[in-house]
Design a protein around this motif. Structure first.
Motif, PDB file in Angstrom:
ATOM      1  N   UNK B 226      64.771  12.424  71.992  1.00 47.45           N
ATOM      2  CA  UNK B 226      66.068  12.954  72.432  1.00 47.45           C
ATOM      3  C   UNK B 226      66.991  11.800  72.811  1.00 47.45           C
ATOM      4  N   UNK B 230      70.494  11.220  71.333  1.00 46.79           N
ATOM      5  CA  UNK B 230      71.644  11.140  72.249  1.00 46.79           C
ATOM      6  C   UNK B 230      72.402   9.830  72.054  1.00 46.79           C
ATOM      7  N   UNK B 234      76.236   9.562  71.237  1.00 48.86           N
ATOM      8  CA  UNK B 234      77.184   8.745  72.010  1.00 48.86           C
ATOM      9  C   UNK B 234      77.893   7.758  71.081  1.00 48.86           C
ATOM     10  N   UNK B 431      69.643  20.122  85.052  1.00 48.54           N
ATOM     11  CA  UNK B 431      69.808  21.041  83.914  1.00 48.54           C
ATOM     12  C   UNK B 431      70.867  22.095  84.233  1.00 48.54           C
ATOM     13  N   UNK B 433      73.244  21.752  86.351  1.00 53.47           N
ATOM     14  CA  UNK B 433      74.550  21.073  86.383  1.00 53.47           C
ATOM     15  C   UNK B 433      75.052  20.809  84.972  1.00 53.47           C
ATOM     16  N   UNK B 434      74.117  20.466  84.089  1.00 47.91           N
ATOM     17  CA  UNK B 434      74.531  20.247  82.699  1.00 47.91           C
ATOM     18  C   UNK B 434      75.031  21.558  82.089  1.00 47.91           C
ATOM     19  N   UNK B 435      74.316  22.623  82.450  1.00 49.48           N
ATOM     20  CA  UNK B 435      74.738  23.943  81.979  1.00 49.48           C
ATOM     21  C   UNK B 435      76.150  24.247  82.474  1.00 49.48           C
ATOM     22  N   UNK B 437      78.335  22.057  82.880  1.00 47.89           N
ATOM     23  CA  UNK B 437      79.228  21.013  82.368  1.00 47.89           C
ATOM     24  C   UNK B 437      79.613  20.014  83.452  1.00 47.89           C
ATOM     25  N   UNK B 438      78.669  19.684  84.320  1.00 48.15           N
ATOM     26  CA  UNK B 438      79.003  18.791  85.427  1.00 48.15           C
ATOM     27  C   UNK B 438      78.317  17.444  85.333  1.00 48.15           C
ATOM     28  N   UNK B 439      77.285  17.292  84.536  1.00 49.20           N
ATOM     29  CA  UNK B 439      76.651  15.982  84.388  1.00 49.20           C
ATOM     30  C   UNK B 439      76.449  15.673  82.915  1.00 49.20           C
ATOM     31  N   UNK B 440      76.241  14.369  82.668  1.00 50.85           N
ATOM     32  CA  UNK B 440      75.994  13.924  81.289  1.00 50.85           C
ATOM     33  C   UNK B 440      74.535  14.167  80.928  1.00 50.85           C
ATOM     34  N   UNK B 441      74.301  14.387  79.641  1.00 48.36           N
ATOM     35  CA  UNK B 441      72.935  14.632  79.178  1.00 48.36           C
ATOM     36  C   UNK B 441      72.010  13.437  79.444  1.00 48.36           C
ATOM     37  N   UNK B 442      72.491  12.179  79.311  1.00 43.78           N
ATOM     38  CA  UNK B 442      71.573  11.071  79.635  1.00 43.78           C
ATOM     39  C   UNK B 442      71.032  11.145  81.069  1.00 43.78           C
TER      40      UNK B 442
END
Lengths: 504, 500
Positions: B226, B230, B234, B431, B433-435, B437-442
């Motif tokens: 991943x 990713x 990027x 996860x 937060x990512x859902x 849209x608050x943090x980056x996937x890395x």
């Protein structure tokens, strides 16, 4: 009772008895300012099938002067004319009625009592909780339970006494930004006074000989960055000419708050939450005005270190004052975008001659949303659900590296941010306000971060939205405006699907 | 290699020339020029399910000169060594009790230990046997002139029987001595059983741990994959540089190698386990739990159990009893046996049949077995010290093993109680937060890596817990393929043809 709620109650009751009752209540609370808040119905608030915009019967102003029309987009005949772009076009309200009521959406006013010849206010710096978005309750500093603090509103020539009682766990002082006062009350910590220790009070007292847009704030930098600010509006002894119908105040602020955090980090050098009067778009409350009204918007940038180019759609406004003083008319500037610097205020005045829902926002790209995140990961992959990761944290799903979307052949794709999930409760809270009734179904997807909306509504629609409890279907007001003022043949209504995929 | 490099450079030069001529002939569309990210490295041999043509990066085309060559398979005697193991996982699984049962039947040292006991009891039998009588023919004074016969056949010709009468209970003591040595061997056989069972347990838990580590390495590999995807995403967004993409390639390849290493380690552990049970068992998953099922052991409990019940210590104590008997035996050695002799024959002188009788006894004038008694006394005292030495040595080994047991148990318990739940919650919160849209996937990937890494550490610690717990509970005995010990240390008195 909030002022706008009082106004709605008044109009719904439809009788002077209700008004007198309210007035009596206001008088007993010794808040004479509320008297000026009382609505001034223009006499034809009913709904008509084919209403035509017209000057209210109780007003003697004209609909058009020197080619400038207050009811349709227009510039006027001559740039040197007093009425070019509506420069001196008066509002419906007469100057004799006194200054228009000041309205800072989502903020309250600080009550006062006349004590020994001075208007005495009690201001309490404290830690407060502020709901930036529905469900997003953030920990910041403010005053009297609010961030920004409640508005102090006085008249030019008043003597004011402000008793500041510090309920913060650390020392503070309060600075009265822009006032020319005896130096001992300036609020500069240590330079002019000893800091107000926790639990202690300090009494500021001075004569207000100025008029204009002022504010108060803690003179401790980190407390400022943490939100300690509030309006201090001084109405002129001689009402500004031309008189305005609306006088709005918006405080723009930035904060850095980590994901899964509620405490603002005032030490950060970057900012990921943006608020207008303590709320982020789409939870900011639109400014709703009537078609043809003269509107003043006072805008304060109290961000820690970000200037804001503020842009109003659909109108050209005159910059008529800053936080220092009102600008002589000869120096007013017409603009669509005004750069407002840190600790600066700008006053915009314009005739709301273009009906519709107009964006009013900071034009910095990253301020038009909250908590910017990079568009990589499952969100842009074929199998994008995060729930499958949450379902089993012992073993993660294999990565899906497929690129079926032909857009991936274009370097840089995707640029459009895909959004966060909104709960039904969050959507309901955003939609439950009268100020947003009848807007296009998906409007919250475009009002994000440091953004709000100016709604210019024909009289009847204004009445329906703001002064009744009638159900207003999503998109109905906007569609009606398009029908009357736009090109309905080419209009497409917004899709009414649920907005779980919000960009905020 | 050098020639290949030159060829690659030539190809590169040709490609550049071609690009230049193309550029001069036709300007590319704006926004259509794109330098692709570095290719994904090919998976190492043995990781066939992860090769570049597999499900990951299906469109990745490796340039001819991107990597000099694919890693070669390891071939010995025409056979490919150690292919991927995945197909073996279809075999039925094995539990600890399976291996213990197999080891009990097939480990040769257990049979050796039983044979040691048999050897000692045989010695005891032999040592207690009464001496045989001696039958002898005697012709005396042959050629004696007697009346009527010159050079007669002799004065006496006859058959004699001689019997040694053992005194002072020597035979009984000898037999008792060896029976006690057989008793020592019994304790040593129990020790050997512990050695074998402990070793089976230790290697079972090592196999189990390495199997779970292998599974986690696969999870970490998915995270690294991943990460590589990713990094390319990027890159395609202009948010990562080519060196950053290359670093993701390195991380990916290291994760692949970690999988192979873990797989090889699992095979190693499984094969060691199989060697202990003494029969061939195909590589198959092992089933069990690394988490201890019993209450933790206190040091006092461990040391008192060890000193009271250690088979090594019991053998040493039994040996001391044997040595006491040895001393008794040597103390009676000087008591002379009575040798009686009797028979009958013909007296050619007297011309009549006569009888012979005699009794002999050794006079312990010079040799009263003083030296051997002293040696036996020294051996007895030596054995007393041996018991003490064994006690202290066990305590010394226990101190170190218990410390490792306690430390790993503390670590594993806290990983289970706090660290892994915290890592899991951090991962879940990111996860969520990512859902939102608050943090980056890395950031999410980093938390995911931390979670799997924490579980890896916990497994390593649990393996240490189990290994040391087995030793602490199993009297510090290990070495299930070391030859079974005998009852007698070197230097004992076993040189006589007849054991005594």
């Amino acid at each position: 009772m909030p002022n706008n709620e009082a106004r709605r109650q008044f109009l719904k009751a439809g009788s002077l008895a209700a008004a007198s009752g309210l007035l009596a209540g206001a008088a007993s609370a010794q808040q004479p300012m509320d008297m000026k808040e009382m609505p001034m119905p223009h006499g034809h608030a009913g709904h008509s099938d084919n209403p035509q915009p017209k000057v209210p019967s109780d007003s003697d102003v004209q609909a058009e002067m020197d080619g400038f029309s207050r009811f349709k987009p227009s510039r006027g005949n001559d740039p040197d004319s007093d009425y070019y772009l509506g420069k001196l076009m008066p509002g419906f309200r007469s100057a004799a009625a006194g200054p228009a009521p000041f309205e800072a959406p989502d903020l309250t006013k600080l009550p006062w009592k006349m004590v020994r010849g001075a208007k005495e206010f009690h201001l309490v710096p404290m830690a407060v909780e502020r709901e930036f978005l529905p469900g997003y309750k953030m920990n910041v500093y403010g005053y009297n339970g609010s961030m920004p603090g409640p508005t102090i509103e006085v008249n030019q020539g008043d003597r004011v006494r402000i008793v500041v009682t510090n309920e913060l766990p650390e020392a503070t002082t309060t600075h009265w930004h822009g006032f020319e006062m005896p130096v001992q009350y300036d609020g500069s910590e240590t330079l002019t006074q000893n800091p107000i220790e926790p639990g202690k009070s300090f009494v500021y007292e001075f004569d207000v000989h100025e008029e204009g847009t002022f504010f108060y704030h803690a003179h401790v930098p980190m407390q400022e960055a943490f939100g300690s600010v509030g309006w201090f509006i001084v109405h002129p002894r001689k009402v500004f000419d031309p008189p305005v119908d609306r006088d709005f105040g918006l405080i723009f602020q930035n904060f850095f708050i980590e994901p899964t955090q509620t405490i603002a980090d005032s030490w950060r050098m970057d900012w990921n939450w943006h608020t207008i009067n303590g709320r982020s778009g789409p939870y900011t409350t639109p400014l709703v005005v009537k078609h043809g009204e003269r509107v003043r918007i006072r805008l304060l940038d109290f961000s820690p270190m970000q200037h804001h180019p503020i842009h109003l759609h659909g109108h050209t406004f005159w910059v008529t004052g800053h936080e220092g003083a009102r600008i002589p008319k000869s120096a007013w500037i017409p603009r669509n975008t005004e750069l407002v610097g840190i600790a600066q205020a700008s006053n915009f005045e314009f005739i709301a001659n273009n009906p519709g829902d107009w964006m009013f926002h900071c034009h910095m790209v990253h301020h038009m949303m909250n908590h910017m995140t990079r568009q990589v990961g499952p969100r842009i992959r074929k199998n994008e659900s995060i729930d499958q990761y949450l379902a089993n944290t012992q073993s993660r799903p294999p990565v899906d590296a497929t690129r079926d979307d032909p857009g991936f052949a274009t370097p840089g794709y995707p640029q459009e941010m895909k959004g966060m999930n909104m709960s039904d409760a969050m959507i309901d809270t955003i939609w439950d306000r009268r100020e947003v009734q009848g807007m296009r179904a998906m409007w919250p997807m475009s009002i994000m971060g440091l953004m709000t909306a100016l709604r210019v509504l024909p009289e009847d629609l204004y009445h329906k939205v703001m002064e009744t409890d009638e159900a207003v279907p999503k998109g109905s007001v906007f569609e009606e405006i398009v029908r009357r003022f736009g090109d309905p043949a080419t209009y497409e209504a917004g899709p009414k699907k649920m907005m779980h995929d919000m960009k905020m | 290699m050098k020639r290949r490099f030159s060829k690659s450079r030539m190809l590169l030069a040709l490609a550049l020339t071609g690009t230049a001529s193309l550029a001069s002939a036709q300007r590319p569309d704006p926004g259509k020029t794109f330098v692709p990210p570095p290719p994904v490295p090919e998976a190492p041999y043995g990781l066939s399910d992860l090769d570049a043509s597999g499900p990951l990066f299906p469109d990745a085309q490796l340039g001819d000169d991107a990597y000099s060559m694919a890693p070669p398979p390891v071939i010995v005697d025409g056979q490919v060594v150690d292919g991927p193991m995945s197909q073996d996982f279809n075999v039925v699984s094995h539990s600890l009790s399976d291996f213990l049962a197999l080891a009990a039947q097939n480990n040769p040292t257990l049979r050796q230990a039983r044979l040691q006991i048999s050897g000692e009891t045989a010695k005891a039998l032999q040592a207690g046997l009464y001496p045989n009588p001696t039958l002898s023919y005697s012709g005396e004074q042959i050629g004696l002139d007697v009346p009527g016969d010159k050079d007669s056949p002799g004065e006496f010709q006859g058959l004699l029987v001689e019997q040694r009468f053992v005194t002072a209970g020597k035979l009984r003591l000898s037999r008792e001595k060896y029976m006690r040595r057989a008793h020592v061997s019994e304790h040593l056989a129990i020790a050997q059983q512990f050695r074998v069972c402990n070793d089976v347990r230790v290697h079972f838990y090592r196999s189990l741990a390495s199997q779970q580590i292998l599974e986690l390495r696969h999870e970490l590999l998915k995270t690294a994959e991943d990460g590589a995807v990713t990094a390319r995403e990027l890159y395609n967004q202009g948010q990562a540089t080519r060196p950053e993409v290359r670093r993701s390639n390195i991380t990916l390849q290291r994760a692949r190698l970690d999988v192979l290493t873990a797989e090889n380690h699992y095979r190693d552990q499984f094969r060691q386990l199989v060697s202990l049970v003494g029969v061939d068992v195909a590589i198959a998953p092992v089933t069990g739990s690394l988490m201890p099922e019993t209450e933790p052991i206190s040091y006092q409990q461990a040391v008192s159990t060890l000193l009271a019940e250690s088979p090594e210590l019991m053998a040493a104590r039994a040996k001391l009893a044997g040595d006491r008997v040895t001393l008794q035996r040597e103390r009676v050695e000087w008591v002379p046996d009575i040798v009686a002799r009797g028979g009958s024959g013909y007296n050619f002188d007297a011309k009549e049949t006569v009888a012979v009788a005699g009794v002999s006894i050794e006079l312990p004038v010079f040799d009263r077995n003083q030296g051997t008694i002293r040696q036996a006394q020294a051996d007895l005292m030596r054995q007393q010290e041996e018991i003490r030495r064994t006690e202290l040595n066990l305590q010394r080994r226990l101190a170190s093993t218990y410390q490792q047991y306690l430390t790993s148990l503390q670590i594993a318990t806290e990983y289970d109680r706090v660290i892994i739940p915290e890592a899991e919650m951090a991962y879940e919160e990111l996860l969520e937060s990512y859902k939102d849209n608050r943090v980056d996937w890395p950031d999410v990937l980093s938390a995911q890596h931390d979670l799997f890494d924490a579980r890896l550490t916990q497994i390593q610690q649990l393996e240490m817990v189990r290994r040391n717990e087995v030793l602490v509970r199993g009297f510090m005995l290990h070495g299930g393929l070391d030859a079974a010990q005998g009852s007698t240390p070197p230097g004992h008195i076993d040189a006589n043809p007849k054991p005594r």
